[in-house]
Design a protein around this motif. Sequence first.
Motif, PDB file in Angstrom:
ATOM      1  N   SER A  12       0.840  -1.202   0.000  1.00 25.56           N
ATOM      2  CA  SER A  12       0.000   0.000   0.000  1.00 25.56           C
ATOM      3  C   SER A  12       0.866   1.239   0.000  1.00 25.56           C
ATOM      4  O   SER A  12       2.097   1.157  -0.010  1.00 25.56           O
ATOM      5  N   ASN A  13       0.206   2.407   0.022  1.00 18.27           N
ATOM      6  CA  ASN A  13       0.972   3.646  -0.117  1.00 18.27           C
ATOM      7  C   ASN A  13       0.635   4.726   0.902  1.00 18.27           C
ATOM      8  O   ASN A  13       1.389   4.974   1.814  1.00 18.27           O
ATOM      9  N   CYS A  53       5.240   6.887  -3.326  1.00 11.41           N
ATOM     10  CA  CYS A  53       4.001   7.516  -3.798  1.00 11.41           C
ATOM     11  C   CYS A  53       4.019   8.999  -3.464  1.00 11.41           C
ATOM     12  O   CYS A  53       4.341   9.372  -2.331  1.00 11.41           O
ATOM     13  N   ALA A  76       8.450   2.955   2.774  1.00 11.19           N
ATOM     14  CA  ALA A  76       8.479   3.239   1.338  1.00 11.19           C
ATOM     15  C   ALA A  76       9.899   3.556   0.856  1.00 11.19           C
ATOM     16  O   ALA A  76      10.290   3.170  -0.247  1.00 11.19           O
ATOM     17  N   GLY A 103      -1.484   2.435  -4.296  1.00 12.02           N
ATOM     18  CA  GLY A 103      -0.243   2.857  -4.933  1.00 12.02           C
ATOM     19  C   GLY A 103      -0.263   2.531  -6.412  1.00 12.02           C
ATOM     20  O   GLY A 103      -1.317   2.447  -7.034  1.00 12.02           O
ATOM     21  N   ASP A 104       0.902   2.338  -6.974  1.00 14.50           N
ATOM     22  CA  ASP A 104       1.023   1.910  -8.361  1.00 14.50           C
ATOM     23  C   ASP A 104       0.983   0.381  -8.387  1.00 14.50           C
ATOM     24  O   ASP A 104       1.782  -0.278  -7.722  1.00 14.50           O
TER      25      ASP A 104
END
Length: 425
Positions: A12-13, A53, A76, A103-104
Amino acid sequence: MSNDPLAIIFVSNGPGELATWVQPLAKELHKQIELRPKSNSSLRSLNLVLVPCPNATGNENLFAQKESQFENIVKAKNFWEMLLKPKKFGTWPSKGLVIFLGGDQFWSVLLSARLGYLHMTYAEWVARWPFWNNRIVAMSESIVKKLPRRMQNRCSVIGDLTADLTETAKIDNPLPSGKWVALMPGSKSAKLKIGIPFFLDVADKISKSMPDCKFLIPIAPTTNIDEIKYFGSIKNPISKQYKTGIKSITKANNKERRAKLITNHSTVILLQEKHPAYSDLSQCDIALTTVGANTAELGSLKIPMIVVVPTQHLLVMEAWDGLVGLIARLPILKYFLGLLISFVKLRKRGFMAWPNISAKRMIVPERIGHITTAQIAEETIDWLNSPSRLSGQKKDLQALRGVTGAAKNFCKEIINLLKEKELIS
């Protein structure tokens, strides 16, 4: 169940995804499978990997640690190093499952390939790498239809994870009676720099016209009272452009469970540090908010809102999402490209609030451009004085809200995949 070691990794981000997707799903998954750290005896663990992110604050790991849901949390800033040297960040068994939750989507593809794990994606709008997924769980049927036909059998519709927020919105500490306005200035510095002085000034103007109106700021999990105080002071250059400021902040105590901010114009604003603040939010008549995952939360809670992005401030470009936001953060380029970026972004922006994106029409007002605090104060007062309009927006938000139970459905899909691959019995 199988006795082979197994790692489940959530990817996740930002703060919104952690609050609305990651934490509820982790809580439910611990109920259905014995996983460390909640179970000491299990060989299976639940882990969190945060990915780069522009919407992140850098404090997401601290928020994720509070619930003690994860055995390992990788920051991250360490994502690329983990791809190169995964053993540096934990003992990863030979079998596992990587689940995309923000996120991406490509980052979770990379991680699953690097570790040799199964891969699953939660698709809110689209599944971008379907062939790299063992299973896709979708918010709605429209996502299934976008997939190549031969991939559609890998996709199941589980519903909207954010919709489960309504189940936690029980009122456990009633707010004093009156009309309440929630102020949601954002969770990262680029938004707080603008949002704090702007919304404080709006509150002063509303209070002047409606002295009985009350205000609440639910503090995002990745920020704190000290940051609120900083961005409301003259140390923040944008604050100098508004005739407001913070006179005092009294912290919460055993008697008063919410902190209290008083502006220089004596407007009282309660600060809720407890997260999630759904109990307090659900008692508010309307919210003034920036763009982001908070619009999805408010929509799920059926709280009428006005989305506000005052683009007259150059720093607002730093709060844009994606590549535009990255460019706008570059010290040399942002002053030359800032105005051009905003001009192009605004002309082609489409809808920015989650309810409007979902409905493909304007359900909640989006006030984006060269807007003033007086305009927003006046519009807020108009809404507060029109119960039928507030009720109408609530009904529209209710119609968009997915059926609750998505977290339980998601867990069933996780368990089914693990059983199908004989990772658990």
